[in-house]
Design a protein around this motif. Sequence first.
Motif, PDB file in Angstrom:
ATOM      1  N   ALA A  87      26.605  28.265  41.787  1.00  0.00           N
ATOM      2  CA  ALA A  87      25.738  28.723  40.400  1.00  0.00           C
ATOM      3  C   ALA A  87      24.627  30.240  41.059  1.00  0.00           C
ATOM      4  CB  ALA A  87      25.478  28.299  40.149  1.00  0.00           C
ATOM      5  N   VAL A  88      23.747  30.009  41.724  1.00  0.00           N
ATOM      6  CA  VAL A  88      22.946  30.599  42.646  1.00  0.00           C
ATOM      7  C   VAL A  88      24.078  32.417  42.943  1.00  0.00           C
ATOM      8  CG1 VAL A  88      21.470  31.257  43.692  1.00  0.00           C
ATOM      9  CG2 VAL A  88      21.779  28.989  43.341  1.00  0.00           C
ATOM     10  N   ALA A  89      24.457  32.474  43.488  1.00  0.00           N
ATOM     11  CA  ALA A  89      25.538  33.484  44.235  1.00  0.00           C
ATOM     12  C   ALA A  89      25.503  33.774  42.919  1.00  0.00           C
ATOM     13  CB  ALA A  89      26.711  32.751  45.070  1.00  0.00           C
ATOM     14  N   ILE A 137      14.352  41.378  54.537  1.00  0.00           N
ATOM     15  CA  ILE A 137      13.000  42.137  53.902  1.00  0.00           C
ATOM     16  C   ILE A 137      12.679  43.154  54.707  1.00  0.00           C
ATOM     17  CG2 ILE A 137      12.767  38.970  52.413  1.00  0.00           C
ATOM     18  CD1 ILE A 137       9.619  39.644  54.255  1.00  0.00           C
ATOM     19  N   ASP A 138      13.354  43.381  55.919  1.00  0.00           N
ATOM     20  CA  ASP A 138      12.245  44.529  56.708  1.00  0.00           C
ATOM     21  C   ASP A 138      12.751  45.550  57.206  1.00  0.00           C
ATOM     22  OD1 ASP A 138      10.348  45.326  58.265  1.00  0.00           O
ATOM     23  OD2 ASP A 138      11.399  45.004  59.555  1.00  0.00           O
ATOM     24  N   GLN A 139      13.983  45.560  56.056  1.00  0.00           N
ATOM     25  CA  GLN A 139      14.773  46.688  56.451  1.00  0.00           C
ATOM     26  C   GLN A 139      14.417  47.464  55.008  1.00  0.00           C
ATOM     27  OE1 GLN A 139      17.830  47.228  57.952  1.00  0.00           O
ATOM     28  NE2 GLN A 139      17.077  44.743  58.786  1.00  0.00           N
ATOM     29  N   PRO A 140      15.069  49.521  55.602  1.00  0.00           N
ATOM     30  CA  PRO A 140      14.351  49.878  54.218  1.00  0.00           C
ATOM     31  C   PRO A 140      14.657  49.839  53.177  1.00  0.00           C
ATOM     32  CG  PRO A 140      15.426  51.147  56.434  1.00  0.00           C
ATOM     33  CD  PRO A 140      16.188  49.674  57.134  1.00  0.00           C
ATOM     34  N   ALA A 141      13.715  50.766  51.934  1.00  0.00           N
ATOM     35  CA  ALA A 141      14.287  50.355  50.536  1.00  0.00           C
ATOM     36  C   ALA A 141      15.975  50.602  50.126  1.00  0.00           C
ATOM     37  CB  ALA A 141      12.878  50.815  49.755  1.00  0.00           C
ATOM     38  N   HIS A 142      16.445  51.164  51.301  1.00  0.00           N
ATOM     39  CA  HIS A 142      17.780  51.393  50.586  1.00  0.00           C
ATOM     40  C   HIS A 142      19.164  51.188  50.912  1.00  0.00           C
ATOM     41  CE1 HIS A 142      17.553  53.912  54.074  1.00  0.00           C
ATOM     42  NE2 HIS A 142      18.798  53.992  54.620  1.00  0.00           N
ATOM     43  N   VAL A 143      18.513  50.069  52.031  1.00  0.00           N
ATOM     44  CA  VAL A 143      19.068  49.095  52.768  1.00  0.00           C
ATOM     45  C   VAL A 143      19.404  47.756  52.107  1.00  0.00           C
ATOM     46  CG1 VAL A 143      20.405  48.481  54.418  1.00  0.00           C
ATOM     47  CG2 VAL A 143      19.188  50.399  54.429  1.00  0.00           C
ATOM     48  N   ASP A 144      20.457  47.441  51.255  1.00  0.00           N
ATOM     49  CA  ASP A 144      20.265  45.930  50.899  1.00  0.00           C
ATOM     50  C   ASP A 144      21.180  44.522  50.872  1.00  0.00           C
ATOM     51  OD1 ASP A 144      20.050  43.669  49.214  1.00  0.00           O
ATOM     52  OD2 ASP A 144      20.979  44.739  47.313  1.00  0.00           O
ATOM     53  N   VAL A 145      20.752  44.176  52.368  1.00  0.00           N
ATOM     54  CA  VAL A 145      21.390  42.533  53.092  1.00  0.00           C
ATOM     55  C   VAL A 145      21.873  41.951  51.701  1.00  0.00           C
ATOM     56  CG1 VAL A 145      21.917  40.920  54.738  1.00  0.00           C
ATOM     57  CG2 VAL A 145      19.933  43.175  54.799  1.00  0.00           C
ATOM     58  N   ASN A 146      22.861  41.619  51.525  1.00  0.00           N
ATOM     59  CA  ASN A 146      23.329  40.931  49.917  1.00  0.00           C
ATOM     60  C   ASN A 146      23.845  39.551  50.458  1.00  0.00           C
ATOM     61  OD1 ASN A 146      25.651  43.654  49.370  1.00  0.00           O
ATOM     62  ND2 ASN A 146      23.597  42.856  48.441  1.00  0.00           N
ATOM     63  N   SER A 148      22.895  35.822  41.568  1.00  0.00           N
ATOM     64  CA  SER A 148      22.438  36.678  42.775  1.00  0.00           C
ATOM     65  C   SER A 148      23.470  38.296  42.779  1.00  0.00           C
ATOM     66  CB  SER A 148      22.228  36.388  44.280  1.00  0.00           C
ATOM     67  OG  SER A 148      21.591  35.220  44.189  1.00  0.00           O
ATOM     68  N   GLU A 149      25.127  38.024  42.545  1.00  0.00           N
ATOM     69  CA  GLU A 149      25.556  39.137  42.391  1.00  0.00           C
ATOM     70  C   GLU A 149      25.532  39.744  41.398  1.00  0.00           C
ATOM     71  OE1 GLU A 149      28.895  41.802  43.696  1.00  0.00           O
ATOM     72  OE2 GLU A 149      27.299  40.413  44.372  1.00  0.00           O
ATOM     73  N   GLY A 150      24.963  38.483  40.105  1.00  0.00           N
ATOM     74  CA  GLY A 150      25.121  39.871  38.074  1.00  0.00           C
ATOM     75  C   GLY A 150      24.050  40.574  38.980  1.00  0.00           C
ATOM     76  N   LEU A 151      22.899  39.685  39.516  1.00  0.00           N
ATOM     77  CA  LEU A 151      21.742  40.394  39.423  1.00  0.00           C
ATOM     78  C   LEU A 151      21.558  42.158  40.006  1.00  0.00           C
ATOM     79  CD1 LEU A 151      18.718  40.620  38.523  1.00  0.00           C
ATOM     80  CD2 LEU A 151      17.689  39.363  40.380  1.00  0.00           C
ATOM     81  N   ARG A 152      22.323  41.752  41.788  1.00  0.00           N
ATOM     82  CA  ARG A 152      22.405  43.223  42.177  1.00  0.00           C
ATOM     83  C   ARG A 152      23.276  43.843  41.542  1.00  0.00           C
ATOM     84  NH1 ARG A 152      26.146  45.839  44.661  1.00  0.00           N
ATOM     85  NH2 ARG A 152      27.813  44.343  44.235  1.00  0.00           N
ATOM     86  N   ARG A 196      16.842  45.004  45.312  1.00  0.00           N
ATOM     87  CA  ARG A 196      17.271  44.338  46.138  1.00  0.00           C
ATOM     88  C   ARG A 196      17.241  43.083  46.360  1.00  0.00           C
ATOM     89  NH1 ARG A 196      16.249  46.442  52.016  1.00  0.00           N
ATOM     90  NH2 ARG A 196      13.268  45.537  51.875  1.00  0.00           N
ATOM     91  N   VAL A 197      18.480  42.175  46.221  1.00  0.00           N
ATOM     92  CA  VAL A 197      19.019  40.971  46.105  1.00  0.00           C
ATOM     93  C   VAL A 197      19.939  40.269  47.119  1.00  0.00           C
ATOM     94  CG1 VAL A 197      19.657  38.934  44.073  1.00  0.00           C
ATOM     95  CG2 VAL A 197      19.248  40.987  43.982  1.00  0.00           C
ATOM     96  N   THR A 198      19.084  39.483  47.908  1.00  0.00           N
ATOM     97  CA  THR A 198      19.780  38.667  48.939  1.00  0.00           C
ATOM     98  C   THR A 198      20.066  37.280  49.441  1.00  0.00           C
ATOM     99  OG1 THR A 198      18.283  40.155  50.527  1.00  0.00           O
ATOM    100  CG2 THR A 198      19.476  38.216  51.587  1.00  0.00           C
TER     101      THR A 198
END
Length: 244
Positions: free
Chosen positions: A161-163, A225-234, A166-170, A177-179
Amino acid sequence: MTTSQPKAVLITGASSGIGEATARRLAELGHRVLLGARRTKRLAALAEELRAEGASVSHHELDVTSLDSMRAFADAGLEAYGHIDVLINNAGVMPLSPIADLRIAEWEQMIDVNLRGVLHGIAAVLPQMQRQAAGHIVNVSSVSGHRVDPTAAVYSATKFAVAAVSEGLRQESRDIRVTVISPGFTQSELTHRGGSTQAQATARAAAEQLAIPASAIADAIAFAIDQPAHVDVNELIVRPTAQG
Protein backbone atom coordinates in the motif's frame (compact mmCIF):
# COMPACT_ATOMS: atom_id res chain seq x y z
CA MET A 1 29.61 17.52 3.08
CA THR A 2 26.60 17.11 0.82
CA THR A 3 27.02 18.34 -2.75
CA SER A 4 23.65 20.15 -2.56
CA GLN A 5 22.51 22.96 -0.27
CA PRO A 6 21.76 21.87 3.31
CA LYS A 7 18.12 20.87 3.61
CA ALA A 8 15.55 20.92 6.39
CA VAL A 9 14.71 17.26 6.95
CA LEU A 10 12.03 15.71 9.17
CA ILE A 11 12.51 12.05 10.16
CA THR A 12 9.85 9.88 11.80
CA GLY A 13 10.79 6.83 13.86
CA ALA A 14 14.15 8.44 14.53
CA SER A 15 14.89 6.90 17.93
CA SER A 16 16.48 3.70 16.61
CA GLY A 17 17.34 1.61 13.57
CA ILE A 18 17.10 3.17 10.13
CA GLY A 19 15.70 6.43 11.49
CA GLU A 20 18.59 6.93 13.88
CA ALA A 21 21.18 5.95 11.26
CA THR A 22 19.63 8.35 8.77
CA ALA A 23 19.68 11.16 11.31
CA ARG A 24 23.37 10.54 11.90
CA ARG A 25 24.20 10.41 8.20
CA LEU A 26 22.21 13.49 7.19
CA ALA A 27 23.52 15.50 10.14
CA GLU A 28 27.05 14.53 9.17
CA LEU A 29 26.33 15.79 5.64
CA GLY A 30 25.29 19.17 7.01
CA HIS A 31 21.52 18.92 6.71
CA ARG A 32 19.30 20.39 9.42
CA VAL A 33 17.34 17.59 10.99
CA LEU A 34 14.22 17.33 13.15
CA LEU A 35 13.87 13.97 14.87
CA GLY A 36 10.46 12.54 15.74
CA ALA A 37 9.42 9.46 17.74
CA ARG A 38 7.53 8.45 20.84
CA ARG A 39 10.66 7.61 22.85
CA THR A 40 11.67 11.16 23.64
CA LYS A 41 14.53 10.26 26.00
CA ARG A 42 16.28 8.45 23.17
CA LEU A 43 15.58 11.34 20.82
CA ALA A 44 16.94 13.88 23.28
CA ALA A 45 20.13 11.86 23.81
CA LEU A 46 20.68 11.45 20.07
CA ALA A 47 20.01 15.13 19.37
CA GLU A 48 22.39 16.19 22.13
CA GLU A 49 25.11 13.87 20.83
CA LEU A 50 24.79 15.18 17.27
CA ARG A 51 24.69 18.81 18.36
CA ALA A 52 27.90 18.23 20.33
CA GLU A 53 29.46 17.25 17.01
CA GLY A 54 28.34 20.53 15.45
CA ALA A 55 25.13 19.37 13.76
CA SER A 56 21.88 21.32 13.57
CA VAL A 57 19.45 18.86 15.17
CA SER A 58 16.20 19.23 17.10
CA HIS A 59 13.69 16.69 18.35
CA HIS A 60 9.95 16.57 18.93
CA GLU A 61 7.66 13.93 20.41
CA LEU A 62 5.71 12.19 17.65
CA ASP A 63 3.03 9.52 17.35
CA VAL A 64 2.51 8.95 13.62
CA THR A 65 -0.86 7.28 14.23
CA SER A 66 -2.21 10.69 15.32
CA LEU A 67 -2.75 13.27 12.58
CA ASP A 68 -2.66 16.05 15.19
CA SER A 69 0.71 14.80 16.46
CA MET A 70 2.06 14.60 12.92
CA ARG A 71 0.87 18.12 12.12
CA ALA A 72 2.47 19.43 15.32
CA PHE A 73 5.71 17.77 14.26
CA ALA A 74 5.56 19.41 10.84
CA ASP A 75 4.73 22.77 12.45
CA ALA A 76 7.78 22.39 14.70
CA GLY A 77 9.96 21.81 11.64
CA LEU A 78 8.50 24.82 9.88
CA GLU A 79 9.02 26.99 12.95
CA ALA A 80 12.60 25.80 13.41
CA TYR A 81 13.73 26.02 9.80
CA GLY A 82 11.24 28.26 7.97
CA HIS A 83 10.53 25.58 5.37
CA ILE A 84 10.38 21.80 4.98
CA ASP A 85 12.54 20.31 2.26
CA VAL A 86 12.31 16.60 3.05
CA LEU A 87 10.04 14.31 5.04
CA ILE A 88 11.31 10.78 5.71
CA ASN A 89 8.36 8.57 6.64
CA ASN A 90 10.35 5.89 8.42
CA ALA A 91 8.31 4.80 11.44
CA GLY A 92 7.16 1.20 11.16
CA VAL A 93 6.26 -1.98 13.05
CA MET A 94 6.49 -5.64 12.01
CA PRO A 95 4.79 -8.11 14.38
CA LEU A 96 4.91 -11.22 12.20
CA SER A 97 2.40 -14.06 12.62
CA PRO A 98 0.30 -16.46 10.53
CA ILE A 99 -3.07 -15.02 9.53
CA ALA A 100 -4.76 -17.95 11.29
CA ASP A 101 -3.45 -16.64 14.62
CA LEU A 102 -5.96 -13.79 14.23
CA ARG A 103 -3.76 -11.27 16.01
CA ILE A 104 -6.17 -8.58 14.94
CA ALA A 105 -4.89 -5.86 17.27
CA GLU A 106 -1.44 -6.26 15.68
CA TRP A 107 -2.94 -6.13 12.18
CA GLU A 108 -4.55 -2.84 13.10
CA GLN A 109 -1.31 -1.56 14.61
CA MET A 110 0.54 -2.28 11.35
CA ILE A 111 -2.14 -0.51 9.34
CA ASP A 112 -2.08 2.45 11.74
CA VAL A 113 1.70 2.89 11.84
CA ASN A 114 2.90 1.60 8.47
CA LEU A 115 0.14 2.98 6.25
CA ARG A 116 -1.92 5.55 8.12
CA GLY A 117 1.29 6.99 9.57
CA VAL A 118 2.67 7.53 6.06
CA LEU A 119 -0.58 9.19 4.97
CA HIS A 120 -0.52 11.42 8.05
CA GLY A 121 3.04 12.44 7.20
CA ILE A 122 2.06 13.31 3.64
CA ALA A 123 -0.98 15.25 4.83
CA ALA A 124 1.12 17.21 7.32
CA VAL A 125 3.79 18.42 4.90
CA LEU A 126 2.18 18.42 1.46
CA PRO A 127 0.40 21.80 1.74
CA GLN A 128 3.66 23.51 2.74
CA MET A 129 5.61 21.79 -0.01
CA GLN A 130 2.96 22.85 -2.53
CA ARG A 131 3.26 26.45 -1.34
CA GLN A 132 7.03 26.19 -1.76
CA ALA A 133 6.60 24.48 -5.16
CA ALA A 134 9.35 22.13 -3.94
CA GLY A 135 9.88 19.26 -1.55
CA HIS A 136 10.76 15.61 -1.24
CA ILE A 137 8.84 12.82 0.50
CA VAL A 138 10.78 9.63 1.21
CA ASN A 139 8.68 6.63 2.26
CA VAL A 140 10.54 3.71 3.82
CA SER A 141 8.90 0.52 2.64
CA SER A 142 10.44 -2.97 2.52
CA VAL A 143 11.26 -5.82 0.17
CA SER A 144 8.02 -7.14 1.69
CA GLY A 145 6.36 -4.50 -0.47
CA HIS A 146 7.51 -6.55 -3.48
CA ARG A 147 6.93 -10.11 -2.26
CA VAL A 148 4.76 -11.91 0.28
CA ASP A 149 6.12 -14.54 2.65
CA PRO A 150 4.33 -16.72 5.22
CA THR A 151 3.67 -14.84 8.50
CA ALA A 152 4.22 -11.49 6.73
CA ALA A 153 0.96 -11.17 4.80
CA VAL A 154 -0.46 -8.18 6.68
CA TYR A 155 2.92 -6.49 6.97
CA SER A 156 3.40 -6.96 3.24
CA ALA A 157 -0.07 -5.58 2.59
CA THR A 158 0.83 -2.34 4.36
CA LYS A 159 4.08 -2.06 2.42
CA PHE A 160 2.42 -2.78 -0.94
CA ALA A 161 0.00 0.00 0.00
CA VAL A 162 2.87 2.40 0.74
CA ALA A 163 4.21 1.73 -2.75
CA ALA A 164 0.78 2.43 -4.26
CA VAL A 165 0.34 5.68 -2.33
CA SER A 166 3.86 6.77 -3.26
CA GLU A 167 3.35 6.09 -6.96
CA GLY A 168 0.04 7.92 -6.96
CA LEU A 169 1.56 10.92 -5.23
CA ARG A 170 4.48 10.89 -7.68
CA GLN A 171 2.15 10.92 -10.68
CA GLU A 172 0.12 13.78 -9.21
CA SER A 173 3.20 15.91 -8.46
CA ARG A 174 5.34 18.06 -10.72
CA ASP A 175 7.35 20.00 -8.14
CA ILE A 176 7.54 17.43 -5.34
CA ARG A 177 9.80 14.40 -5.51
CA VAL A 178 8.72 11.02 -4.14
CA THR A 179 11.07 8.19 -3.26
CA VAL A 180 10.38 4.69 -1.93
CA ILE A 181 13.25 3.00 -0.10
CA SER A 182 12.78 -0.77 0.26
CA PRO A 183 15.24 -2.38 2.69
CA GLY A 184 15.89 -6.08 2.92
CA PHE A 185 17.13 -7.63 6.16
CA THR A 186 18.53 -4.67 8.09
CA GLN A 187 19.74 -4.36 11.65
CA SER A 188 16.83 -2.89 13.63
CA GLU A 189 14.41 -3.54 16.47
CA LEU A 190 11.52 -4.58 14.22
CA THR A 191 11.63 -8.26 15.20
CA HIS A 192 11.77 -7.55 18.93
CA ARG A 193 8.16 -6.48 19.48
CA GLY A 194 4.90 -8.42 19.16
CA GLY A 195 4.09 -11.15 16.69
CA SER A 196 4.12 -14.87 17.25
CA THR A 197 7.11 -16.21 19.16
CA GLN A 198 8.11 -18.63 16.41
CA ALA A 199 7.72 -16.19 13.53
CA GLN A 200 9.67 -13.44 15.25
CA ALA A 201 12.40 -15.86 16.33
CA THR A 202 12.76 -17.08 12.74
CA ALA A 203 12.99 -13.50 11.47
CA ARG A 204 15.55 -12.59 14.14
CA ALA A 205 17.70 -15.60 13.26
CA ALA A 206 17.66 -14.68 9.57
CA ALA A 207 18.47 -11.07 10.39
CA GLU A 208 21.36 -12.04 12.64
CA GLN A 209 22.82 -14.10 9.81
CA LEU A 210 22.15 -11.74 6.90
CA ALA A 211 21.33 -8.22 8.06
CA ILE A 212 23.16 -5.22 6.68
CA PRO A 213 23.74 -2.21 8.95
CA ALA A 214 21.08 0.48 9.08
CA SER A 215 23.73 2.89 7.80
CA ALA A 216 23.46 1.21 4.38
CA ILE A 217 19.83 2.36 4.13
CA ALA A 218 20.78 5.79 5.45
CA ASP A 219 23.30 6.08 2.63
CA ALA A 220 20.60 5.22 0.08
CA ILE A 221 18.31 7.89 1.51
CA ALA A 222 21.13 10.43 1.47
CA PHE A 223 21.82 9.60 -2.18
CA ALA A 224 18.18 10.11 -3.16
CA ILE A 225 17.74 13.47 -1.47
CA ASP A 226 21.11 14.76 -2.71
CA GLN A 227 20.08 14.63 -6.39
CA PRO A 228 19.33 17.85 -8.30
CA ALA A 229 15.75 19.10 -8.06
CA HIS A 230 14.91 17.88 -11.57
CA VAL A 231 16.05 14.32 -10.77
CA ASP A 232 13.59 12.12 -8.87
CA VAL A 233 14.93 8.79 -7.64
CA ASN A 234 11.62 6.95 -7.40
CA GLU A 235 12.67 3.68 -5.82
CA LEU A 236 15.69 1.99 -4.33
CA ILE A 237 15.78 -1.64 -3.14
CA VAL A 238 18.70 -2.29 -0.81
CA ARG A 239 19.23 -5.75 0.61
CA PRO A 240 22.03 -8.08 1.68
CA THR A 241 23.83 -9.74 -1.22
CA ALA A 242 23.10 -13.14 0.34
CA GLN A 243 19.36 -12.54 0.81
CA GLY A 244 17.22 -14.78 -1.39
